[in-house]
Enzyme design. Structure first.
Site, short mmCIF file in Angstrom:
data_model
loop_
_atom_site.label_atom_id
_atom_site.label_comp_id
_atom_site.label_asym_id
_atom_site.label_seq_id
_atom_site.Cartn_x
_atom_site.Cartn_y
_atom_site.Cartn_z
N ASP A 166 76.48 66.68 13.83
CA ASP A 166 76.05 66.03 15.20
C ASP A 166 76.09 67.50 16.04
O ASP A 166 75.13 67.67 16.59
CB ASP A 166 77.01 65.20 15.55
CG ASP A 166 76.47 63.92 15.38
OD1 ASP A 166 75.47 63.59 14.52
OD2 ASP A 166 77.19 62.80 15.62
N LYS A 202 74.04 72.87 6.19
CA LYS A 202 75.03 71.90 5.78
C LYS A 202 74.91 70.79 4.54
O LYS A 202 74.32 70.05 4.71
CB LYS A 202 75.61 70.94 6.96
CG LYS A 202 76.97 70.28 6.94
CD LYS A 202 77.12 69.13 8.02
CE LYS A 202 76.70 67.76 7.42
NZ LYS A 202 77.29 67.23 6.12
N CYS A 236 65.40 59.49 -5.19
CA CYS A 236 64.58 58.79 -4.27
C CYS A 236 63.25 58.39 -5.04
O CYS A 236 62.43 57.59 -4.63
CB CYS A 236 64.57 59.28 -2.82
SG CYS A 236 64.13 61.09 -3.08
N ILE A 289 67.73 56.50 5.16
CA ILE A 289 66.90 56.18 6.47
C ILE A 289 67.80 56.19 7.91
O ILE A 289 67.58 56.71 8.84
CB ILE A 289 66.28 54.88 6.46
CG1 ILE A 289 64.98 54.89 5.61
CG2 ILE A 289 65.70 54.20 7.63
CD1 ILE A 289 64.52 53.65 4.93
N ALA A 290 69.08 55.43 7.71
CA ALA A 290 69.98 55.40 8.96
C ALA A 290 70.24 57.03 9.36
O ALA A 290 70.19 56.96 10.48
CB ALA A 290 71.18 54.86 8.34
N THR A 291 70.62 57.74 8.49
CA THR A 291 71.06 59.23 8.91
C THR A 291 69.77 59.73 9.53
O THR A 291 69.85 60.48 10.78
CB THR A 291 71.43 60.07 7.66
OG1 THR A 291 72.31 59.37 7.13
CG2 THR A 291 71.79 61.31 8.06
N GLU A 339 63.17 63.64 4.87
CA GLU A 339 62.88 63.07 3.48
C GLU A 339 63.81 61.99 3.25
O GLU A 339 65.13 62.22 3.17
CB GLU A 339 63.02 64.04 2.25
CG GLU A 339 62.13 63.39 1.22
CD GLU A 339 62.90 62.89 0.09
OE1 GLU A 339 63.25 61.51 0.40
OE2 GLU A 339 63.54 63.40 -0.82
N PRO A 376 71.52 66.74 0.69
CA PRO A 376 72.15 65.47 0.43
C PRO A 376 73.18 65.62 -0.92
O PRO A 376 73.29 66.85 -1.29
CB PRO A 376 70.99 64.67 -0.26
CG PRO A 376 69.85 65.66 -0.71
CD PRO A 376 70.23 67.03 0.11
#
Length: 474
Positions: A209, A172, A280, A226-228, A246, A147
């Site tokens: 991706d 990445k 977080c 969460i979306a990722t 996480e 992140p």
């Protein structure tokens, strides 16, 4: 600034589209970096797959020696890493030097030791005439997505256990904050055999991706939203890859009437706003019992108002900018929506700082209700809400009434209450009379939509292994 990718032991220029990398403290472009092309993503994964046949069978001692060398190199270049992290993230430089770089070094050193200490069920004759033994082997090629809030530290959390266990990694970093990962690639190039560690740059749709969906990738590790996480789980479902997630949190901070109010104020001032609240586990959702609530609002508001925003290189700066212009707008929107409710009181802060960069004022919001979005949704900024509660049962229900389950804290002088609450809170970690404390020996990870899998500790190492049973008839 190092802007090349690491693929199969070589530093190479990206062959894809160039992307700007910003300094969030000024809003200025630091440099442009070319993304990895589809062919380069494939080359990195296949290099890791080839390297795995040998690296996966090296001794724990040999892997540990590589990790220790990497830790030493990071320590030797601590100031360089700190300045890159500060420039790219806007973090106060003194915080990176004193807090984050030592923690990164410690993680690599911990897993170097842990690699040599894996244990399991004793071999034995559990069936007459047959000897059983348990093997704990590496998974294979791991795709790691780091992140933007703690770029180097989260890279360390992913690389150290994966490499210690004998896996090969393609990592990445976030396209927003890639600089320390790319510098790490430069220094790691001569430590690990070619292909064991590969570092790519690019956006999720162009690099993430194809990386996570690659047929040779056996495990995907993500720290992100969460979306990722939902996207990666869906994207990799057809190939049944192991995933390690996480995915954020909304930590309840439960303050009972008997709590040491000064300790609470100091704790929330520090741990609710560290890294501009972009954490977080941030102490961002306060529940204060009705007897202590008014005084806590007053004292905490006064303390939060003294937090100093400013240039990252200024040693007096406590609060840096948010990571990007887009994230600043998200935080502004969340606070504006809370203010529009009518019952939420802005004790201090509440708006962005005018001028250059992506700064938002340290903000304390009192009078929030359990159903409010500011209580229920992660803001990921320097924003703390306060809600009054009556008793233990009510606050326990409210604290657990959340889609998140990463971290929590309880502030009380009653040891029995501390045990009761800790046993019933649905969070991966519960602190008592403190918050935000992390050590390499203890696991970090969530429940519910905060994800699954552990970072740090021997449990984190085990997550990057597969358990195999070998039975020999005799």
């Amino acid at each position: 600034m190092q802007n090349q990718l690491l693929i199969n032991g070589e530093l190479v220029n990206g062959e894809g589209e160039k992307q700007p990398v910003y300094n969030p403290a000024t809003g200025e472009v630091l440099l442009e970096i070319a993304e990895a092309s589809a062919a380069q993503v494939d080359a990195a994964v296949r290099a890791a797959d080839r390297a795995f046949s040998e690296w996966g069978h090296t001794t724990p001692k040999a892997r540990a020696e590589c990790l220790l060398k990497l830790a030493d190199v990071i320590e030797e270049h601590a100031e360089t890493f700190a300045r890159l992290e500060s420039q790219n993230c806007g973090k106060p430089l003194h915080c990176v030097i004193s807090d984050e770089i030592p923690a990164v070094v410690d993680v690599f050193r911990f897993f170097a030791g842990a690699a040599r200490c894996l244990n399991g069920l004793a071999a034995g004759e559990y069936l007459e005439g047959h000897t059983s033994m348990i093997r704990r082997d590496p998974v294979g090629v791991v795709a790691s997505i780091a992140p933007w809030n703690y770029p180097l530290m989260m890279a360390a959390w992913k690389l150290a256990p994966a490499l210690a266990a004998g896996n090969c990694v393609v990592i990445k970093p976030s396209e927003i904050t890639p600089l320390t990962a790319l510098k790490l690639a430069e220094l790691a190039k001569d430590i690990f055999p070619a292909g064991v560690l590969n570092v790519l740059f690019g956006r999720g749709k162009t690099v993430g991706d194809p990386l996570t969906g690659h047929e040779k990738v056996r495990m995907v590790s993500l720290t992100g939203s969460i979306a990722t996480g939902e996207h990666i789980i869906s994207h990799t479902a057809s190939s049944i890859k192991r995933t390690h997630m996480e995915l954020g949190g909304k930590a309840p901070v439960i303050v009972f009437d008997d709590a040491d109010i000064d300790a609470v104020v100091e704790g929330v001032r520090t741990f609710g706003f560290y890294n501009a609240g972009q954490d977080c586990t941030a102490a961002c959702r306060i529940y204060a019992q009705k007897g202590i609530y008014p005084q806590l609002v007053e004292k905490l508001g006064a303390a939060v108002a003294t937090l100093k925003t400013g240039a990252p290189e200024d040693e007096s700066t406590e609060l840096g900018p948010l990571s990007s212009a887009a994230h600043l707008e998200r935080v502004c929107k969340a606070v504006d929506e809370a203010k529009a409710l009518g019952h939420v009181n802005v004790v201090t802060g509440g708006k962005k700082v005018e001028g250059g960069g992506y700064f938002f004022e340290p903000t304390l919001l009192a009078g929030a209700k359990q159903e409010d979005a500011i209580v229920q949704r992660e803001v990921f900024g320097p924003v703390v809400s306060m809600t009054e509660f009556d008793d233990e049962e009510q606050v326990l229900a409210w604290a657990n009434d959340s889609q998140y389950g990463l971290a929590s804290s309880v502030w009380t002088q009653d040891v029995g209450r501390a045990h009761r609450m800790s046993a019933r809170l649905q969070y991966g970690c519960t602190w008592v009379n403190t918050h935000f404390m992390l050590v390499s020996e203890m696991p970090h990870g969530g429940m519910k939509l905060s994800g699954y899998g552990k970072d740090m500790s021997v449990y984190g190492l085990e997550d990057y292994t597969v358990i195999r049973h070998v039975m020999i008839k005799h």
